[in-house]
Scaffold this active site. Sequence first.
Site, PDB file in Angstrom:
ATOM      1  N   CYS A  74       0.849  -1.211   0.000  1.00 23.08           N
ATOM      2  CA  CYS A  74       0.000   0.000   0.000  1.00 23.08           C
ATOM      3  C   CYS A  74       0.875   1.248   0.000  1.00 23.08           C
ATOM      4  CB  CYS A  74      -0.905  -0.012   1.236  1.00 23.08           C
ATOM      5  SG  CYS A  74      -1.699   1.575   1.529  1.00 23.08           S
ATOM      6  N   CYS A  77       0.564   3.453   3.285  1.00 23.40           N
ATOM      7  CA  CYS A  77       1.053   2.994   4.588  1.00 23.40           C
ATOM      8  C   CYS A  77       2.396   3.668   4.891  1.00 23.40           C
ATOM      9  CB  CYS A  77       1.209   1.470   4.583  1.00 23.40           C
ATOM     10  SG  CYS A  77      -0.323   0.593   4.982  1.00 23.40           S
ATOM     11  N   ASN A  99      -0.910  14.979  -4.831  1.00 23.99           N
ATOM     12  CA  ASN A  99      -1.205  13.794  -5.637  1.00 23.99           C
ATOM     13  C   ASN A  99      -0.162  13.649  -6.749  1.00 23.99           C
ATOM     14  OD1 ASN A  99      -2.418  11.860  -7.404  1.00 23.99           O
ATOM     15  ND2 ASN A  99      -4.401  12.365  -6.508  1.00 23.99           N
ATOM     16  N   ASP A 100       0.408  12.424  -6.836  1.00 25.49           N
ATOM     17  CA  ASP A 100       1.444  12.201  -7.848  1.00 25.49           C
ATOM     18  C   ASP A 100       0.859  12.239  -9.266  1.00 25.49           C
ATOM     19  OD1 ASP A 100       3.344  11.789  -5.767  1.00 25.49           O
ATOM     20  OD2 ASP A 100       2.602   9.743  -5.513  1.00 25.49           O
ATOM     21  N   HIS A 138      -3.741   0.802   8.171  1.00 25.54           N
ATOM     22  CA  HIS A 138      -4.322   0.472   6.872  1.00 25.54           C
ATOM     23  C   HIS A 138      -5.774   0.023   6.999  1.00 25.54           C
ATOM     24  CE1 HIS A 138      -3.994  -0.884   2.671  1.00 25.54           C
ATOM     25  NE2 HIS A 138      -4.655  -1.975   3.032  1.00 25.54           N
ATOM     26  N   ASN A 178     -13.712   9.554  -1.120  1.00 27.31           N
ATOM     27  CA  ASN A 178     -14.378   8.415  -1.753  1.00 27.31           C
ATOM     28  C   ASN A 178     -14.049   7.215  -0.907  1.00 27.31           C
ATOM     29  OD1 ASN A 178     -15.508   9.624  -4.023  1.00 27.31           O
ATOM     30  ND2 ASN A 178     -13.581   9.494  -5.147  1.00 27.31           N
ATOM     31  N   SER A 186      -9.515   3.425  -5.111  1.00 25.09           N
ATOM     32  CA  SER A 186      -8.590   2.367  -5.503  1.00 25.09           C
ATOM     33  C   SER A 186      -7.836   1.781  -4.317  1.00 25.09           C
ATOM     34  CB  SER A 186      -7.604   2.920  -6.536  1.00 25.09           C
ATOM     35  OG  SER A 186      -7.021   4.106  -6.035  1.00 25.09           O
ATOM     36  N   HIS A 189      -6.905   2.110   2.276  1.00 24.29           N
ATOM     37  CA  HIS A 189      -6.251   2.875   3.341  1.00 24.29           C
ATOM     38  C   HIS A 189      -7.036   4.183   3.551  1.00 24.29           C
ATOM     39  CE1 HIS A 189      -2.452   3.443   5.714  1.00 24.29           C
ATOM     40  NE2 HIS A 189      -3.136   4.550   5.919  1.00 24.29           N
ATOM     41  N   HIS A 191      -8.257   7.603   3.581  1.00 20.25           N
ATOM     42  CA  HIS A 191      -7.719   8.862   3.069  1.00 20.25           C
ATOM     43  C   HIS A 191      -8.805   9.635   2.329  1.00 20.25           C
ATOM     44  CE1 HIS A 191      -7.583   6.427  -0.605  1.00 20.25           C
ATOM     45  NE2 HIS A 191      -7.462   7.540  -1.303  1.00 20.25           N
ATOM     46  N   GLN A 193      -9.302  13.492  -0.273  1.00 19.59           N
ATOM     47  CA  GLN A 193      -8.572  14.339  -1.203  1.00 19.59           C
ATOM     48  C   GLN A 193      -9.033  15.783  -1.077  1.00 19.59           C
ATOM     49  OE1 GLN A 193      -7.843  12.686  -5.165  1.00 19.59           O
ATOM     50  NE2 GLN A 193      -9.214  11.020  -4.617  1.00 19.59           N
ATOM     51  N   HIS A 321     -19.137  21.308   1.408  1.00 17.32           N
ATOM     52  CA  HIS A 321     -19.469  22.542   0.698  1.00 17.32           C
ATOM     53  C   HIS A 321     -19.460  23.690   1.705  1.00 17.32           C
ATOM     54  CE1 HIS A 321     -21.582  20.465  -2.929  1.00 17.32           C
ATOM     55  NE2 HIS A 321     -20.285  20.583  -3.086  1.00 17.32           N
ATOM     56  N   LYS A 357     -27.360   0.948  -6.063  1.00 17.53           N
ATOM     57  CA  LYS A 357     -28.264   1.743  -6.905  1.00 17.53           C
ATOM     58  C   LYS A 357     -27.462   2.286  -8.086  1.00 17.53           C
ATOM     59  CE  LYS A 357     -31.021   5.978  -6.942  1.00 17.53           C
ATOM     60  NZ  LYS A 357     -32.296   5.509  -7.469  1.00 17.53           N
ATOM     61  N   PHE A 358     -27.995   2.131  -9.264  1.00 20.17           N
ATOM     62  CA  PHE A 358     -27.321   2.652 -10.448  1.00 20.17           C
ATOM     63  C   PHE A 358     -28.003   3.913 -10.924  1.00 20.17           C
ATOM     64  CE2 PHE A 358     -25.663  -1.609 -10.586  1.00 20.17           C
ATOM     65  CZ  PHE A 358     -24.361  -1.393 -11.023  1.00 20.17           C
ATOM     66  N   GLU A 363     -32.850   8.249 -14.514  1.00 22.83           N
ATOM     67  CA  GLU A 363     -32.049   9.312 -13.880  1.00 22.83           C
ATOM     68  C   GLU A 363     -31.233  10.076 -14.921  1.00 22.83           C
ATOM     69  OE1 GLU A 363     -32.081   6.241 -12.539  1.00 22.83           O
ATOM     70  OE2 GLU A 363     -32.841   6.538 -10.507  1.00 22.83           O
TER      71      GLU A 363
HETATM   72 ZN   LIG Z   1     -23.893  21.279  -1.120  1.00 25.63          ZN
HETATM   73 ZN   LIG Z   2      -2.121   1.244   3.744  1.00 25.37          ZN
END
Ligand SMILES: [Zn+2]
Ligand SMILES: [Zn+2]
Length: 395
Positions: A74, A77, A99-100, A138, A178, A186, A189, A191, A193, A321, A357-358, A363
């Site tokens: 990871c 880590c 971010n790389d 982790h 996320n 992905s 761990h 985190h 953004q 927000h 739910k899709f 939608e």
């Molecule tokens: Zn809002």
């Molecule tokens: Zn990790």
Amino acid sequence: MAEIFDPSTHPHRRCACLAFFLNTHNQKCSFDFFADNPLTNEHVIVSPHRNKRPWLGQVEPPQNDKLPQYDPACYLCPGNTRAGGKKTEVYEHTYIFENDYAAVLPPPMPEAPINPHHLLTTKPIGGDCDVLIFHPRHDLTIPRLLIEDIERIIEEWIKIYVRRGSEEGIKHVQIFENKGAMMGCSNPHPHGQIWSFTNVPTLPAHEMANLIDYSHSVHPPSDAPRGPHGKPCLLCEYAHTEVNIGGTDRVVVKNGHWVAVVPWWAYWPFEILLLPYRRHIPSIFHLTPEEKTSFADILSKITKRYDNLFSCSFAYSMGIHQRPIPLSSPEETDEDDVAHLHLHFSPPLLRSATVKKFMAGIELMAESQRDITPEQAAQRLRECSEIHYMDVSEE
Ligand SMILES: [Zn+2]
Ligand SMILES: [Zn+2]
Ligand SMILES: [Zn+2]
């Protein structure tokens, strides 16, 4: 004889009365038929009777809860090397790095190109993408962290919001998380953004325009807190209504300063809107120490309930927000202070840990639609324990 309308079984469009009061929307808003998210002016169709149908659709694999405390593969880590060859240093609590593989690059940006046609326009965008690791372990996510660990995350959010928001040319700082492979994350761990932009992106700009409209228009008298210069605030009013008006059963959890509701206009089955309800707070930079602790407490409570709902690490996208960028002191004010700090949690799970739910068909082509009512979703979440299922001893 016509049946009596029951919102828990009959399909309907949600009517946000707040939108009805928006003078700017009166001409297109009829009390009986217009459902509206006052933050976005979007509508949602509620179809609770559809919950009875058998499920023949896609089933997701359950998420693996048994993760190691440290994973040598990871890149988040402590002490490990990331794909680009840079090292994630050994850290004790939180760790932040650029971010790389950033989606936007820092200003100065190149000159705008000449547009080949007035319908085909391009504008350069610049900014920064930062990654904030929440904890060295982790296998831990926000619901399993101590309150003081969550407070550290909040302090880091404030620092990066102020740091990036004071950079030349930056107009908006977007903090988000996320969680879970289902939301495209992905790496498990813990985190989040932080993306900063040289423009205000579409969704917050849209909400901001509606908050400004609301602050300039006339509304029925209310005891709700008010925005800057005593002007009405759409989210002060909404939070106050959910907390104080009897018969609203969309509140999932409330503490001394914050309330978490499945909003009236929720689209995602277990969507949550989290916001301060005691006073108008434009940004995380404006929080008092007590409000920060209270924020950490309610983040812990919401995410524990989420995980306990289907006994899985519950996937979601969360975003903050607020004022697009901070002023140099919380005492100063300007037009952007009509922003009322709030968090959206958009989780994809529908009826179990494996059914998602899709956003598709109706939608994408017509209007948002949900099966379980916001009140039913709030009740399900209220019934969940605030002790994490993985911390309940197996006896
Ligand atoms: Zn809002
Ligand atoms: Zn990790
Ligand atoms: Zn407010």
